[in-house]
Design a protein around this motif. Structure first.
Motif, mmCIF file in Angstrom:
data_model
loop_
_atom_site.group_PDB
_atom_site.id
_atom_site.type_symbol
_atom_site.label_atom_id
_atom_site.label_comp_id
_atom_site.label_asym_id
_atom_site.label_seq_id
_atom_site.Cartn_x
_atom_site.Cartn_y
_atom_site.Cartn_z
ATOM 1 N N GLU A 269 -95.402 -4.002 -26.622
ATOM 2 C CA GLU A 269 -95.336 -4.511 -25.259
ATOM 3 C C GLU A 269 -96.703 -5.054 -24.888
ATOM 4 O OE1 GLU A 269 -94.000 -1.467 -22.664
ATOM 5 O OE2 GLU A 269 -92.071 -1.178 -23.671
ATOM 6 N N ASN A 270 -96.721 -6.077 -24.076
ATOM 7 C CA ASN A 270 -97.982 -6.724 -23.706
ATOM 8 C C ASN A 270 -98.981 -5.707 -23.159
ATOM 9 O OD1 ASN A 270 -97.000 -9.226 -24.436
ATOM 10 N ND2 ASN A 270 -96.227 -9.689 -22.386
ATOM 11 N N GLY A 271 -100.062 -5.566 -23.888
ATOM 12 C CA GLY A 271 -101.132 -4.682 -23.443
ATOM 13 C C GLY A 271 -100.902 -3.215 -23.701
ATOM 14 N N GLU A 272 -99.705 -2.829 -24.182
ATOM 15 C CA GLU A 272 -99.410 -1.417 -24.378
ATOM 16 C C GLU A 272 -98.747 -1.161 -25.730
ATOM 17 O OE1 GLU A 272 -97.264 0.367 -21.203
ATOM 18 O OE2 GLU A 272 -98.605 -0.348 -19.637
ATOM 19 N N ASP A 273 -99.142 -1.901 -26.735
ATOM 20 C CA ASP A 273 -98.568 -1.718 -28.060
ATOM 21 C C ASP A 273 -98.865 -0.316 -28.575
ATOM 22 O OD1 ASP A 273 -97.962 -4.325 -27.737
ATOM 23 O OD2 ASP A 273 -99.176 -5.089 -29.386
ATOM 24 N N ARG A 274 -97.866 0.304 -29.150
ATOM 25 C CA ARG A 274 -98.041 1.623 -29.771
ATOM 26 C C ARG A 274 -97.603 1.517 -31.217
ATOM 27 N NH1 ARG A 274 -94.758 6.414 -30.302
ATOM 28 N NH2 ARG A 274 -96.090 8.244 -30.551
ATOM 29 N N HIS A 275 -98.574 1.563 -32.127
ATOM 30 C CA HIS A 275 -98.316 1.362 -33.539
ATOM 31 C C HIS A 275 -98.201 2.695 -34.281
ATOM 32 C CE1 HIS A 275 -98.976 -2.928 -33.228
ATOM 33 N NE2 HIS A 275 -100.144 -2.737 -32.632
ATOM 34 N N GLY A 276 -97.703 2.611 -35.512
ATOM 35 C CA GLY A 276 -97.677 3.772 -36.383
ATOM 36 C C GLY A 276 -99.081 4.281 -36.641
ATOM 37 N N PRO A 277 -99.242 5.574 -36.919
ATOM 38 C CA PRO A 277 -100.584 6.162 -37.068
ATOM 39 C C PRO A 277 -101.373 5.612 -38.249
ATOM 40 C CG PRO A 277 -98.876 7.725 -37.711
ATOM 41 C CD PRO A 277 -98.170 6.567 -37.078
ATOM 42 N N TRP A 278 -100.710 4.900 -39.151
ATOM 43 C CA TRP A 278 -101.377 4.316 -40.319
ATOM 44 C C TRP A 278 -101.774 2.855 -40.079
ATOM 45 C CZ3 TRP A 278 -96.663 6.894 -40.514
ATOM 46 C CH2 TRP A 278 -95.557 6.114 -40.149
ATOM 47 N N HIS A 279 -101.559 2.361 -38.868
ATOM 48 C CA HIS A 279 -101.729 0.929 -38.611
ATOM 49 C C HIS A 279 -103.147 0.454 -38.911
ATOM 50 C CE1 HIS A 279 -100.431 -2.879 -36.894
ATOM 51 N NE2 HIS A 279 -101.561 -2.924 -36.210
#
Length: 266
Positions: free
Chosen positions: A137-147
């Motif tokens: 989401e714009n400004g609130e990306d939440r990626h996998g812990p390995w990103h």
């Protein structure tokens, strides 16, 4: 037998039980092997003389029956042995006299009972139950812990026991070349492998979002395609091989315009 073969990796799927003698002997291009926990026997000299082998991943804490002590003989001294538990090295090492152990680069959790570890290019997910989902989401990306380590991820192996792959779990892992998902997985989130532009092979338990029930039935779903007509825009152009290990049906237009695929194994 394989002296002139050009393949560089072998990932035996979970459920594979026997590897014949001399099968890959002298395969000098081979660099990467994954041996699943289901293998019960590896016969005499199966990987003898694979002199450029870099990584051997043994997913079982105990070795299967070996045809002889020459099963993995004449490997490079730079080859690395990977096992699921440090205590397992004692059982495996007699067959890998010249091979070094490999330590884990990073690890953590990715679900209530799911864990991950990254070891020399291989991201392994193990445990039980669902993986977490992530979002863009714009400004609130939440990626996998390995990103943050995505450029060092070349292979993803999800162990039996995991039941779902989260949304956008491996988003933008552009160095990723192969993925193995077990039959215990019954759902794969939207865009789980979106942006994996280097992917060449994937082993999946079914096609689409869910093994059974209502869900997006098109192949491109796991790459971020909302409808089957978007398959061509989202499925990586690099992807050549798809292995389907389970499921009961493949829906109409599931592989619509997946023009880069060269092989589908069912």
């Amino acid at each position: 037998i394989c002296r002139d073969a050009k393949f560089s990796s072998i990932i035996f799927p979970e459920g594979f039980r026997y590897i014949g003698g001399w099968t890959f002997a002298g395969c000098r291009e081979l660099k990467f092997i994954v041996i699943p926990e289901s293998v019960e026997k590896i016969n005499h000299a199966t990987f003898l003389g694979c002199s450029n082998l870099e990584d051997v991943y043994c997913m079982s804490p105990t070795p299967p029956a070996m045809g002889s002590e020459y099963t993995f003989n004449e490997l490079s001294k730079e080859a690395l042995l990977h096992v699921p538990d440090p205590a397992a090295y004692e059982d495996w090492e007699p067959y890998f006299a010249a091979v070094e152990r490999q330590n884990t680069l990073a690890s953590g959790t990715c679900g209530e009972n799911a864990n991950w570890s990254l070891t020399n290019g291989v991201l392994t997910i193990n445990g039980t139950g669902d993986m977490e989902s992530y979002y863009l989401e714009n400004g609130e990306d939440r990626h996998g812990p390995w990103h943050a380590l995505k450029e060092q991820i070349y292979h993803v192996i999800i162990d039996e026991g995991i039941t779902s792959v989260g949304d956008y779990a491996f988003y933008d892992c552009s160095s990723l070349t192969s993925v193995t998902i077990p039959n215990s997985v019954t759902s794969i989130g939207c865009g789980a492998f979106e942006g994996c532009t280097g992917l060449t092979s994937i082993s999946i338990p079914f096609v689409g979002q869910k093994a059974v029930g209502v869900g997006s039935p098109h192949f491109g779903h796991i790459f971020g395609a909302n409808i089957y007509r978007q398959n061509n825009s989202y499925v990586p152009a690099s992807l050549q091989t798809v292995i389907i290990t389970g499921g009961t049906r493949i829906d109409e237009n599931a592989f619509y315009e997946c023009t880069g695929l060269t092989s589908i194994f069912i």
